[in-house]
Design an enzyme around this catalytic site. Structure first.
Site, PDB file in Angstrom:
ATOM      1  N   LEU A   1      -4.091  -5.280  -4.948  1.00 58.87           N
ATOM      2  CA  LEU A   1      -2.852  -5.024  -4.552  1.00 58.87           C
ATOM      3  C   LEU A   1      -1.996  -5.334  -4.530  1.00 58.87           C
ATOM      4  CD1 LEU A   1      -2.514  -2.111  -5.474  1.00 58.87           C
ATOM      5  CD2 LEU A   1      -3.018  -1.476  -2.883  1.00 58.87           C
ATOM      6  N   ASP A   2      -0.770  -6.006  -4.809  1.00 59.43           N
ATOM      7  CA  ASP A   2       0.520  -5.356  -3.781  1.00 59.43           C
ATOM      8  C   ASP A   2       0.915  -7.078  -3.775  1.00 59.43           C
ATOM      9  OD1 ASP A   2       1.459  -2.527  -5.221  1.00 59.43           O
ATOM     10  OD2 ASP A   2       0.967  -2.376  -1.853  1.00 59.43           O
ATOM     11  N   GLU A   3       0.236  -7.987  -4.712  1.00 56.53           N
ATOM     12  CA  GLU A   3      -0.676  -9.583  -3.932  1.00 56.53           C
ATOM     13  C   GLU A   3       0.180 -10.088  -5.534  1.00 56.53           C
ATOM     14  OE1 GLU A   3      -0.117 -10.660  -1.532  1.00 56.53           O
ATOM     15  OE2 GLU A   3      -1.478  -9.078   0.078  1.00 56.53           O
TER      16      GLU A   3
ATOM     17  N   GLY B   1       1.185  -1.109   0.272  1.00 57.27           N
ATOM     18  CA  GLY B   1      -0.215   0.090   0.325  1.00 57.27           C
ATOM     19  C   GLY B   1       0.962   0.924  -0.266  1.00 57.27           C
TER      20      GLY B   1
END
Lengths: 280, 280, 280, 280
Positions: free
Chosen positions: D223-225, D197
């Site tokens: 997100l960011d995964e 994040g």
């Protein structure tokens, strides 16, 4: 209030920190960063202090001078963050120059570059893009002296504090090395003392090393033997051929040189004979 | 002449370094190493000084005490190199214990270990080889309180300065964590804050990370959330399965824990809220 | 079903992978791992394959032999995980020996060690703890030949596949180097080719390097010039004196040597002239 | 003679390497590089082969197609070194874009960039210097859909193979993520899975980590995964404040993203569920 930066070196003896911090207290300074090192081999003492103070230079100097004289210290006083006047020498390869200029513009490298001198015209466009003056002069056996004279003239004219050899591919004359002692930084494309001289990546490949590196060092008349400032390495394996080593190495070269220039710009490098003291 | 080690922390304000080095000068001390840090966030000041001095502890204390009191400082005074009394907790895996004891014996880790407490008997032979007393007690729901009481009793009885969890595979109770606050170090087998809790290597494999790591941190009641002391990583690729990650990770775990214990033993760790100040 | 391990090298030419995998298919083998490398410089081809197969050695050999002969290949056939017979030479410092034996016992290093030969008695207890036979013989000008004869006798008697010099502080005779060519691994306590010969940490300190390292390499008659297997470095700064470099370096030495021995044990190292091909 | 590059993935089963290398032999190809991986978890097989062959694409395709069909494989056939059509998304920070374009121009990164799309005008000059078309469009709640439509239009119009988010500071819509699945790479300025994040450097500072990092990963709706491609870290200490973390981190970000793009450009990344197989 001003953010001052004091460096000092002298023969080691008891009481130096107390005396210097006394002078700082006298100038109503508040220490924000202090590092010191006593070298057992050379018996030299080194110190770097950042000080917030409302007083002006003359007050600070009046406080420090008598102490520095009494202990026979070399010292410098500067502002934190003042861009240092830097001359860059370059040739054809732009990766180091590009990194230096990009970081200078983005504000993370406190240098100002009045001129780039090169023995090839290739990097003129890059210099133009960053708004930096650029001159190229062929460096041949009969023009080398003229080029070096231009270097020295620039150093004098612009009160240059640092000369950076950003993959400048000519060997400086012993006379120039001596005149620039302690203020010229070179990047060598190997992990010194391994692979001095020409074609270090070819040498590294032939020897089959498993890590390749880059070394930023002060220029001396003794080629690739000057005091080391910073080194980095990256892992490689048998499948990496010489052109790939060159590519991989360029990343090490640019970040190692930029880091060394940054350390110099921030007065974080002090010379202890053939070794450097680095206050991070 | 004695090699003293002074650490000090207090609210930040001008003049501390001058005052403390004044006390050192008064005790005829010669500073061999000095590091300080002013934390902008917490407004705390931290300092670690090594001092050669011919005077004894009471002289030193008389010089430092009034200054420390006037600035409201916490401070400690010790000898450089004094082995610190350390209790080790272990379970079945010996790689961390082996590294700690090997380095302790070879003289590079200044700790003395009066006892190892374990919840399994597996490492008794290793302890015996290094001549360290070893007790194993099953830690089950109904015996955990007794084990922790034995920990606290040992801490008191041997005046323990540091408790090391060398892959001790039980969670300490909140009460014990609180009692050992700031003097218990754990090794977590991941690069925190990634992969807290159980089976971090399995988590790391599932997430497909390209570097695996280990984290040494102070123990707090909040699992794997204590202040971080040291971290290391090593590159891995897709072909490394979970058992291989465990093997590779063990090397990171032992050196990270040993380095953290060495930093503690040498009074190089100071606490700044949830962060650590490390004076190397 | 058995897990086989085949290595093969020959002059490079089209069709080798197809031919070899054909032989594997013929022996009803399932490839679990395959790596190959074609060296542009030497025009040699190298291959390592792991194969699950229900068939026995003779079937496998019958399938591979004609292909290997037709392409003039050197090849080996082994089981995955078979412990390789290893002779360790040691002197006084135990950090490398300790790491090798600890990992051997914990199951992450597939070697068996019938004997440790040392020129000092200091490490006898450590060997005993791990249940490994240990002999110490003084190595002096007039006894060196006898010691080396004992080495060769051990190699023959125990069918030794690998000789590890775990900080063995004597130079092997050229004759012994030649007899052990390609199967003796030494750890040198520097980042080769920097700092060959004696006292590399002292040399590194004098030169002021910012990273120190260790190099595992095959032993050859040319001191510290044998093919490099593995290298590691760690960052140091000006404040680290020679004894501290030694301490820090020992960690690099043990993990670098252990990693090299592990690579050898798993048939992951192949020789390409003065360079090594490492199949991880 | 052409240098071909074949990638292939399918469910794992015996005989694939033999079959594929047979097809290569049939097309008179000479393998210069071959890597394969069998994933035990997913039971998938992955392969990348470089082949020198005088034959043209149709011959090669005729040889490979029946085998690929018989084993249900996904496969691609390309030339080694063909620049891949890449769309770059950017915002205000230029360090990643600068690194990508510099390396593209210097020939070490095989991409061609028909367009840069940005939500800010700041990097127009940099794009111009490298001769790359540049459009900036404000991305606000009511214009975001239009911007993403322009992205998709560009992808279609220029037959884009890769979309690179070079510190593009907007979150892509789930629909766009899905449409670009497996061909959009983002750089996250932390060592994932730590500090997902916003403001990862602020998070890292608060947590007091001793290494900071950067992660290049495929973009997914989560997100960011997304699957991780490459990660790097650099050591920091307590004295590094958030703005300095940002500066230090930028170096990690640019080299990590450039390395990931290079891996993609060279068909070295294959997807194994949520993990990546990287053939270096």
């Amino acid at each position: 209030s001003t953010h001052w930066l004091l460096t000092l070196s002298c023969d080691d003896r008891p009481g130096i920190v107390h005396a210097v911090t006394g002078a700082i207290a006298q100038a109503y300074g508040n220490i924000t960063e202090l590092q010191q090192f006593s070298s057992a081999e050379s018996n030299r003492f080194f110190m770097r202090v950042q000080v917030q103070s409302g007083f002006d230079r003359s007050v600070f100097e009046r406080a420090v001078t008598p102490i520095a004289e009494s202990i026979g210290a070399d010292w410098t006083l500067d502002f934190v963050g003042r861009p240092r006047r830097t001359l860059i020498l370059a040739s054809k390869m732009g990766h180091c120059l590009n990194d230096l200029l990009f970081r200078q513009r983005s504000g993370s490298l406190q240098i100002e570059v009045p001129l780039i001198l090169s023995n090839h015209p290739d990097l003129r466009d890059l210099a133009n893009f960053y708004g930096v003056a650029f001159e190229d002069h062929a460096v041949l056996p009969d023009t080398k002296a003229a080029f070096e004279a231009r270097v020295l003239q620039t150093v004098e004219q612009h009160d240059i504090e640092l000369v950076v050899l950003a993959r400048y591919m000519q060997i400086l004359s012993p006379e120039l090395c001596e005149k620039l002692a302690g203020r010229a930084i070179n990047i060598h494309h190997s992990f010194l003392p391994g692979f001095k001289g020409a074609n270090p990546y070819r040498q590294a490949h032939a020897r089959g090393v498993k890590l390749i590196g880059a070394t930023a060092h002060f220029v001396t008349g003794d080629l690739d033997e000057g005091p080391i400032i910073e080194q980095n390495v990256r892992r490689v394996d048998h499948s990496v051929d010489v052109p790939e080593l060159v590519e991989i190495g360029q990343e090490q070269e640019s970040r190692t040189l930029t880091d060394a220039v940054k350390l110099f710009a921030e007065h974080r490098i002090m010379l202890d004979g053939q070794r450097t003291v680095i206050f991070r």
